[in-house]
Design an enzyme around this catalytic site. Structure first.
Site, short mmCIF file in Angstrom:
data_model
loop_
_atom_site.label_atom_id
_atom_site.label_comp_id
_atom_site.label_asym_id
_atom_site.label_seq_id
_atom_site.Cartn_x
_atom_site.Cartn_y
_atom_site.Cartn_z
N CYS A 1 0.85 -1.20 0.04
CA CYS A 1 0.04 -0.17 0.06
C CYS A 1 0.92 1.44 0.02
O CYS A 1 1.69 1.32 0.76
CB CYS A 1 -0.94 -0.01 1.23
SG CYS A 1 -1.68 1.36 1.46
N CYS B 1 -1.50 22.27 2.40
CA CYS B 1 -1.34 20.83 2.68
C CYS B 1 -0.14 20.43 2.21
O CYS B 1 0.24 18.96 2.01
CB CYS B 1 -2.66 19.96 2.32
SG CYS B 1 -2.96 20.39 0.72
#
Length: 454
Positions: free
Chosen positions: A93, A404
């Site tokens: 992942c 961000c």
């Protein structure tokens, strides 16, 4: 930026292994090393100071740099811990970059990345940016090594060809099937998305409201497939998929669940957030960021404020509440769904209006030539020179920049400096534990002696 020319006939180095000493952390969730020949190697799943066997995952003989995974740790850092998640590691992942690092080390690494981006792209030291160098954990996230905070209230699952739910592998469209995502909030996990198969479905998006069992599940079918009737593992209202025809380039989605939105709580208000709409993924993020922004701006009664890239209207509502009936707030947002939510959420503020479109296109058309306060929360790519120059021309006494991405933040801070604004202070928050990402709030003000009005 691409590492190689797709037309090049140079030999691929994928699979080549190098024993390397690992250097400093770099933006992107990896560390920098060099091959024995001196070529730069960006290595994931390692930590500064380690010696590892690195296997190349991207790059050819003519590439400017190579990407690699640390497939064996020969000398470990004192900050290394066994990855709590069985899906974290080379070839697995791609969602979590720092599962193998102690929580404190993760925050320190993120701080080093932010400091380097400020120096390299904004020409600012941390002190000049008004930052004390710390990356603050969210309440409840300061856990011992080996424990993972279940912070993520929004999860987008990809579905593989066999109908299994999972997450994308690093820099790949391939799906890593998972039985559970450790960073997903319990209200997401208990729906059982990973424990069933999804034939004909390309993606499953789950949004779980913070502090309640208000949840939404959105399905995206594969092209040409019909949406099935879905039964989830928990007692939620389930309905046959209903198409929501997106406009303005938004992807059409299908939903299952009783309604196409969830209700969030932040800053003492309830916020409707529709499927496909933006809301911070961390359960504590909305409250933390509103508090940081409002403390930095210190809104006053009667002021005029802008909320750019306003999403569902979180900052616009906080501003409207504080500038009062004599003040005014304008929000601008590109997503039509988010604009519908923002107008609904802010309907009880008569002096607030929300315009739909990009900031670069809409702001010049508003006729606004002056503002007291500006909040901008742009997408990961940042605002850019054109938007920053226009904001600076409004002569605001303070600007709050919510970011961000540290590189985008640093680039835009450089643009603000060119336009006569300087950082007053900056705070960094670890709102994405186990990943490379962090959130920043920079408060800017006119530089001494600078003329910002244009």
């Amino acid at each position: 930026m691409a590492t190689e020319d797709p037309t090049s006939k140079a030999a691929s180095l994928v699979g080549q292994e190098y024993e390397v000493e690992v250097g400093s952390v770099a933006h992107g969730g990896h560390c920098v090393a060099r091959t024995p020949e001196g070529r730069v190697l960006f290595v994931r799943h390692t930590l500064p100071g380690e010696r590892v066997l690195a296997r190349v995952t991207e790059g050819r003989e003519d590439s400017r740099y190579l990407r690699a995974d640390a497939v064996r740790v020969l000398t470990a850092s004192k900050d290394r811990v066994p990855a709590p998640c069985p899906y974290a590691g080379p070839g697995k992942c791609g969602g979590c970059d720092w599962q193998h690092a102690k929580p404190g080390a993760q925050r320190r690494l993120k701080g080093e990345v932010l400091a380097e981006q400020l120096r390299a792209l904004a020409g600012l030291t941390p002190e000049e940016a008004g930052w004390d160098g710390t990356v603050e954990p969210a309440p409840g996230d300061k856990l011992p090594p080996g424990e993972v905070p279940a912070w993520r209230t929004r999860v987008q699952y990809a579905i593989d060809e066999e109908g299994r739910a999972g997450l994308r592998r690093h820099r790949s469209h391939e799906v890593e099937p998972v039985e559970r995502c450790l960073i997903a909030a319990e209200t997401v996990t208990e729906l059982g998305i990973e424990r069933r198969t999804w034939p004909g479905i390309a993606g499953v998006e789950v949004a779980a409201a913070t502090g309640s069992h208000d949840r939404m599940v959105v399905l995206t079918p594969r092209p040409g497939e019909r949406l099935p009737l879905v039964e989830l593992d928990r007692p939620v209202s389930v309905m046959r998929g209903e198409e929501s025809r997106g406009r303005g380039g938004e992807t059409p989605v299908h939903r299952v669940h009783g309604r196409a939105f969830v209700r969030e709580r932040a800053d003492g208000r309830t916020w409707r957030v529709s499927g496909g709409g933006f809301w911070q993924g961390h359960r504590e993020a909305a409250g933390l960021l509103v508090d940081a922004v409002m403390r930095g701006l210190t809104p006053r009664k009667g002021e005029m404020a802008l909320d750019l890239y306003c999403g569902a209207g979180l900052f616009a509502g906080a501003l409207a509440d504080r500038v009062g009936e004599a003040g005014a707030v304008l929000g601008i947002e590109a997503s039509q769904r988010a604009v519908v939510d923002a107008r609904h959420n802010l309907a009880d503020f008569p002096r607030v209006r929300v315009e739909q479109g990009t900031v670069a296109r809409v702001l010049p058309k508003t006729g606004i030539t002056q503002a007291d306060l500006v909040v901008l929360d742009p997408p990961r790519a940042g605002a850019g020179r054109e938007v920053v120059t226009r904001i600076a021309g409004l002569g605001a006494r303070r600007v709050a920049y919510v970011a961000c991405d540290p590189a985008a933040l640093a680039r835009d801070l450089a643009h603000f400096r060119e336009s006569g604004y300087e950082p007053r202070f900056l705070r960094a928050f670890d709102l994405f534990p186990m990943t490379q990402h962090l959130e920043c709030v920079a408060i800017l003000q006119p530089a001494r002696g600078a003329s910002t009005a244009q």
